[in-house]
Structure formats: structure tokens, C-alpha cells
Design a protein around this motif. Sequence first.
Motif, PDB file in Angstrom:
ATOM      1  N   ILE A 206      -2.364  -1.719  -3.750  1.00 55.94           N
ATOM      2  CA  ILE A 206      -3.654  -1.051  -3.559  1.00 55.94           C
ATOM      3  C   ILE A 206      -3.403   0.391  -3.123  1.00 55.94           C
ATOM      4  CG2 ILE A 206      -5.812  -1.110  -2.266  1.00 55.94           C
ATOM      5  CD1 ILE A 206      -5.599  -4.001  -2.128  1.00 55.94           C
ATOM      6  N   LEU A 207      -4.066   1.326  -3.773  1.00 51.06           N
ATOM      7  CA  LEU A 207      -3.863   2.728  -3.405  1.00 51.06           C
ATOM      8  C   LEU A 207      -4.772   3.114  -2.242  1.00 51.06           C
ATOM      9  CD1 LEU A 207      -3.380   4.506  -6.831  1.00 51.06           C
ATOM     10  CD2 LEU A 207      -1.788   3.157  -5.459  1.00 51.06           C
ATOM     11  N   GLY A 208      -4.212   3.939  -1.379  1.00 49.75           N
ATOM     12  CA  GLY A 208      -4.886   4.251  -0.113  1.00 49.75           C
ATOM     13  C   GLY A 208      -6.088   5.170  -0.225  1.00 49.75           C
ATOM     14  N   ASP A 209      -6.372   5.703  -1.412  1.00 47.29           N
ATOM     15  CA  ASP A 209      -7.518   6.622  -1.468  1.00 47.29           C
ATOM     16  C   ASP A 209      -8.647   6.137  -2.373  1.00 47.29           C
ATOM     17  OD1 ASP A 209      -6.018   6.974  -3.707  1.00 47.29           O
ATOM     18  OD2 ASP A 209      -5.594   9.097  -3.382  1.00 47.29           O
TER      19      ASP A 209
ATOM     20  N   LEU B 255       0.835  -1.206   0.000  1.00 49.66           N
ATOM     21  CA  LEU B 255       0.000   0.000   0.000  1.00 49.66           C
ATOM     22  C   LEU B 255       0.870   1.256   0.000  1.00 49.66           C
ATOM     23  CD1 LEU B 255      -1.959  -2.252   1.147  1.00 49.66           C
ATOM     24  CD2 LEU B 255      -3.118  -0.412   2.319  1.00 49.66           C
ATOM     25  N   PRO B 256       1.043   1.870  -1.177  1.00 44.85           N
ATOM     26  CA  PRO B 256       1.822   3.109  -1.216  1.00 44.85           C
ATOM     27  C   PRO B 256       0.983   4.251  -0.648  1.00 44.85           C
ATOM     28  CG  PRO B 256       1.556   2.107  -3.405  1.00 44.85           C
ATOM     29  CD  PRO B 256       0.550   1.500  -2.500  1.00 44.85           C
ATOM     30  N   VAL B 257       1.417   4.780   0.478  1.00 48.20           N
ATOM     31  CA  VAL B 257       0.659   5.878   1.113  1.00 48.20           C
ATOM     32  C   VAL B 257       1.608   7.032   1.449  1.00 48.20           C
ATOM     33  CG1 VAL B 257      -1.213   4.456   2.033  1.00 48.20           C
ATOM     34  CG2 VAL B 257       0.868   4.717   3.370  1.00 48.20           C
ATOM     35  N   ALA B 258       2.642   7.186   0.621  1.00 50.35           N
ATOM     36  CA  ALA B 258       3.673   8.179   0.926  1.00 50.35           C
ATOM     37  C   ALA B 258       3.427   9.526   0.259  1.00 50.35           C
ATOM     38  CB  ALA B 258       5.039   7.631   0.516  1.00 50.35           C
ATOM     39  N   GLY B 259       2.384   9.615  -0.569  1.00 51.03           N
ATOM     40  CA  GLY B 259       2.118  10.860  -1.312  1.00 51.03           C
ATOM     41  C   GLY B 259       1.727  12.000  -0.379  1.00 51.03           C
ATOM     42  N   LEU B 260       1.797  13.214  -0.911  1.00 53.43           N
ATOM     43  CA  LEU B 260       1.571  14.405  -0.080  1.00 53.43           C
ATOM     44  C   LEU B 260       0.094  14.797   0.033  1.00 53.43           C
ATOM     45  CD1 LEU B 260       4.612  16.518  -1.303  1.00 53.43           C
ATOM     46  CD2 LEU B 260       4.389  15.249   0.844  1.00 53.43           C
ATOM     47  N   GLY B 261      -0.732  14.256  -0.847  1.00 61.23           N
ATOM     48  CA  GLY B 261      -2.171  14.548  -0.760  1.00 61.23           C
ATOM     49  C   GLY B 261      -2.508  16.013  -0.948  1.00 61.23           C
ATOM     50  N   THR B 262      -1.875  16.644  -1.940  1.00 60.54           N
ATOM     51  CA  THR B 262      -2.049  18.098  -2.096  1.00 60.54           C
ATOM     52  C   THR B 262      -3.485  18.498  -2.470  1.00 60.54           C
ATOM     53  OG1 THR B 262      -1.278  17.895  -4.366  1.00 60.54           O
ATOM     54  CG2 THR B 262       0.356  18.556  -2.728  1.00 60.54           C
ATOM     55  N   ARG B 263      -4.217  17.571  -3.122  1.00 57.90           N
ATOM     56  CA  ARG B 263      -5.591  17.950  -3.498  1.00 57.90           C
ATOM     57  C   ARG B 263      -6.492  18.116  -2.287  1.00 57.90           C
ATOM     58  NH1 ARG B 263      -6.954  13.172  -7.049  1.00 57.90           N
ATOM     59  NH2 ARG B 263      -5.212  12.368  -5.838  1.00 57.90           N
TER      60      ARG B 263
ATOM     61  N   PRO C  98      -2.652  12.774   7.313  1.00 55.41           N
ATOM     62  CA  PRO C  98      -2.581  12.062   6.032  1.00 55.41           C
ATOM     63  C   PRO C  98      -3.981  11.812   5.491  1.00 55.41           C
ATOM     64  CG  PRO C  98      -1.245  10.958   7.703  1.00 55.41           C
ATOM     65  CD  PRO C  98      -2.023  12.026   8.411  1.00 55.41           C
ATOM     66  N   LYS C  99      -4.152  11.915   4.176  1.00 58.62           N
ATOM     67  CA  LYS C  99      -5.515  11.747   3.631  1.00 58.62           C
ATOM     68  C   LYS C  99      -6.050  10.344   3.922  1.00 58.62           C
ATOM     69  CE  LYS C  99      -3.962  10.606  -1.044  1.00 58.62           C
ATOM     70  NZ  LYS C  99      -3.980  10.922  -2.457  1.00 58.62           N
ATOM     71  N   GLU C 100      -5.150   9.381   4.085  1.00 59.37           N
ATOM     72  CA  GLU C 100      -5.584   8.002   4.365  1.00 59.37           C
ATOM     73  C   GLU C 100      -6.186   7.879   5.760  1.00 59.37           C
ATOM     74  OE1 GLU C 100      -2.539   8.910   3.420  1.00 59.37           O
ATOM     75  OE2 GLU C 100      -2.375   8.136   1.373  1.00 59.37           O
ATOM     76  N   LEU C 101      -5.917   8.855   6.613  1.00 61.55           N
ATOM     77  CA  LEU C 101      -6.479   8.806   7.975  1.00 61.55           C
ATOM     78  C   LEU C 101      -7.704   9.701   8.121  1.00 61.55           C
ATOM     79  CD1 LEU C 101      -3.334   8.666  10.308  1.00 61.55           C
ATOM     80  CD2 LEU C 101      -4.845   6.816   9.600  1.00 61.55           C
TER      81      LEU C 101
ATOM     82  N   LYS D  81      11.740  10.313  -0.560  1.00 62.01           N
ATOM     83  CA  LYS D  81      11.327  11.475  -1.366  1.00 62.01           C
ATOM     84  C   LYS D  81      10.101  11.083  -2.185  1.00 62.01           C
ATOM     85  CE  LYS D  81      15.959  13.176  -2.280  1.00 62.01           C
ATOM     86  NZ  LYS D  81      16.926  13.133  -3.390  1.00 62.01           N
ATOM     87  N   PRO D  82       9.158  12.017  -2.395  1.00 61.71           N
ATOM     88  CA  PRO D  82       7.959  11.676  -3.175  1.00 61.71           C
ATOM     89  C   PRO D  82       8.272  11.638  -4.665  1.00 61.71           C
ATOM     90  CG  PRO D  82       7.833  13.954  -2.444  1.00 61.71           C
ATOM     91  CD  PRO D  82       9.123  13.414  -1.903  1.00 61.71           C
ATOM     92  N   GLU D  83       8.919  10.546  -5.086  1.00 59.70           N
ATOM     93  CA  GLU D  83       9.349  10.467  -6.484  1.00 59.70           C
ATOM     94  C   GLU D  83       8.384   9.659  -7.351  1.00 59.70           C
ATOM     95  OE1 GLU D  83      13.971  11.271  -6.682  1.00 59.70           O
ATOM     96  OE2 GLU D  83      13.577   9.325  -5.771  1.00 59.70           O
ATOM     97  N   GLY D  84       7.140   9.599  -6.917  1.00 56.44           N
ATOM     98  CA  GLY D  84       6.127   8.987  -7.766  1.00 56.44           C
ATOM     99  C   GLY D  84       5.691   7.603  -7.298  1.00 56.44           C
ATOM    100  N   LEU D  85       4.525   7.202  -7.836  1.00 56.36           N
ATOM    101  CA  LEU D  85       3.945   5.907  -7.459  1.00 56.36           C
ATOM    102  C   LEU D  85       4.870   4.748  -7.847  1.00 56.36           C
ATOM    103  CD1 LEU D  85       1.601   4.157  -6.463  1.00 56.36           C
ATOM    104  CD2 LEU D  85       0.489   4.487  -8.682  1.00 56.36           C
ATOM    105  N   GLY D  86       5.487   4.844  -9.026  1.00 66.14           N
ATOM    106  CA  GLY D  86       6.404   3.776  -9.465  1.00 66.14           C
ATOM    107  C   GLY D  86       7.543   3.597  -8.476  1.00 66.14           C
ATOM    108  N   HIS D  87       8.097   4.683  -8.043  1.00 66.58           N
ATOM    109  CA  HIS D  87       9.204   4.665  -7.074  1.00 66.58           C
ATOM    110  C   HIS D  87       8.724   4.085  -5.738  1.00 66.58           C
ATOM    111  CE1 HIS D  87      11.916   6.763  -4.121  1.00 66.58           C
ATOM    112  NE2 HIS D  87      12.808   6.228  -4.927  1.00 66.58           N
ATOM    113  N   ALA D  88       7.519   4.467  -5.325  1.00 63.70           N
ATOM    114  CA  ALA D  88       6.975   3.965  -4.054  1.00 63.70           C
ATOM    115  C   ALA D  88       6.822   2.437  -4.099  1.00 63.70           C
ATOM    116  CB  ALA D  88       5.620   4.624  -3.761  1.00 63.70           C
ATOM    117  N   VAL D  89       6.330   1.927  -5.223  1.00 58.25           N
ATOM    118  CA  VAL D  89       6.145   0.477  -5.345  1.00 58.25           C
ATOM    119  C   VAL D  89       7.508  -0.227  -5.274  1.00 58.25           C
ATOM    120  CG1 VAL D  89       5.399  -1.385  -6.899  1.00 58.25           C
ATOM    121  CG2 VAL D  89       3.960   0.647  -6.599  1.00 58.25           C
TER     122      VAL D  89
END
Length: 289
Positions: A128-131, A7-15, A24-27, A105-113
Amino acid sequence: MIRKALLPVAGLGTRMLPITKVVPKELLPILNRPAIEYIVQEIIQSGLDTIIFVISSGKEGIVDYFDINLGLRKFLEERNKVELLRLVDRIESQVENLVAVRQKKPEGLGHAVLMGESIVGNEPFAVILGDDLVASDVPCLKQMLSVYLELSAKYEDLSVIALEEVPREDVSKYGIVDGDRVSENIIRMRRVIEKPSLNDAPTNYAIIGRYIFTPKIFEHLKRIPKRGGEYQLTDAIQGLIDDGYPVFGFFFQGMRLDTGNLKGYLKAILYYALQDPELREVVLEMISK
Ligand code: UTP
């Protein structure tokens, strides 16, 4: 057969700013549970037992939510709060193996995986994406596992990716795929285009946040270039396809609720409130007023 979910949940959730400055948007709560709990439930109900969170600084709370909180337990025990203790215990015991890795670093979903490679090891796994919540009779991931199992009889090193038809005007928000029909709800993918313009989109078949991969995806993630500051998972998927690996798109049954933007988040809350007889009354009364 498939035990691990990444579960990649490292994004910044700017939206979802400004709330995501500190939460975190996941919480974010969907009623009295964090959005991520609906996803973890889907994974457990699909029969997987290991959850690997890819987190970043400030997102530790996501892992803590599923871990044991000894202080809280002690407090509830001392006050004989049996019901609440049971509630907390259900949350803390649902994930058998809980792992967290970091994406610095938030270097993208590919990097997170790719950050999950050493924990996933040499076995097929789910991403599975957290949102993206999916409300359905049969958990979405379970539907995908059935398709994976069925196709495994015929294909090796295959991937299965959840798809949804989206309104044409929204294609530029998604990875859009093109492919050949295999059955009513399955296509074999030929092409993936990340966030195409309306004119460049060959279809309105959008990738949503559910994937089943073999470790082959890691090889491709290591080969792709950075684009717009990020490593795109869709580039690695195209790499799999170009190397001849079978990648299938599956149109699942259920309703996707995207909690990563404000309108989707509101819909998710209303959806789950309307499922609860008491809360349904509250919502309907409020609207009629
Ligand atoms: P999103 O595109 O939704 O990005 O990422 P985001 O940062 O979470 O949210 P916005 O767009 O700024 O509002 C899709 C998924 O990939 C994860 C996110 O946590 C989300 O689950 N992700 C994205 C990472 O784990 N690391 C990244 O570097 C980027």
C-alpha cells in the motif's frame, strides 16, 4: 489469510517540497492526524495485523507515530489527562506487529518493495502506498481481499491490483494497464505501461497504490533492469504476466485522495473536514464569506 502489509514510504516526496525537506509527506496532517494513519486504519480494518514500513533516513517519525511513547504517557498519567491518554493509547495499540526496514537509496518503488522480502517471507501480502488514501464504506483493501479470496478458488499465485479510470490527460502520471474483462469490475491484465504518453496509452485504467502479491513478485523484482535510475514495480508486474501468472485489475468502490501533490492534499483535507459536522460548518461559512 493475508496478514502482512508492506508500506513503502522511503520516497523523497519532491512534489510537496519545500515542506518535505523536513516533514515526510506521509506525516502531513489531514486535520489533526497524519495522512499515514488513515492508511493504517484501512489496513487494520481489513483484518491485517503486521505492518512493514520501508523507510529511509529522516522518515523514522512514521514508525514512531505508531510506537509507544513512554515519556508522553508518563506525562499524561501524572497530570491525570485520561481522555488524552486514551487517544494516544488508541494510536499506539492499533498495530500489533510493527516492523521497519530501510531502503538506503531511493532506487524506486520496485526496489523499495524488494527490501521487504525477508520480512514478508513465503506468504501473500499487500503493498500500500503511503500517499493514496481511499475513502469508502468498505475499506478498499478489504474489497480487494474479497476479490483475492474469490479468485483463489480458481487461480494459483494470483495478484490483485487496484485500478481507477483517470482523465485521459492524466495517463502519463500513472502505470496504465490493458486487459480482458472478467466481470463488471475485474479485468485480467495483459499489459502494464509505466507513465505512457497520451498516444501510447491503450486505456485510461490507472494503477493506484494498492496491490496484493505472492512472493513471486520478488523473483521478478530481482530480474528487472533499472530504468531512469529506478526499479519500476510495473516492470516486475509485466514479468509476472509474461510468465503466465494471473494478474487481475480491480475497480474498487470509493474515492481516492492523492495526498502526494498539493491539489490532492487540499482535497483530502476538505473531504475529511466536510465529513465532520462541526468542521463542515466552518468550511462552508469560510467559503461563503
Ligand atoms: P512517488 O512516485 O510518489 O515518489 O512514490 P515520492 O518520492 O514519494 O514523491 P515525489 O514523486 O518525489 O513527489 C510512490 C511511493 O513509493 C515510495 C514512496 O514513498 C511512495 O509511497 N518510494 C518511491 C519508495 O519507498 N522508495 C523509492 O525509491 C521511491
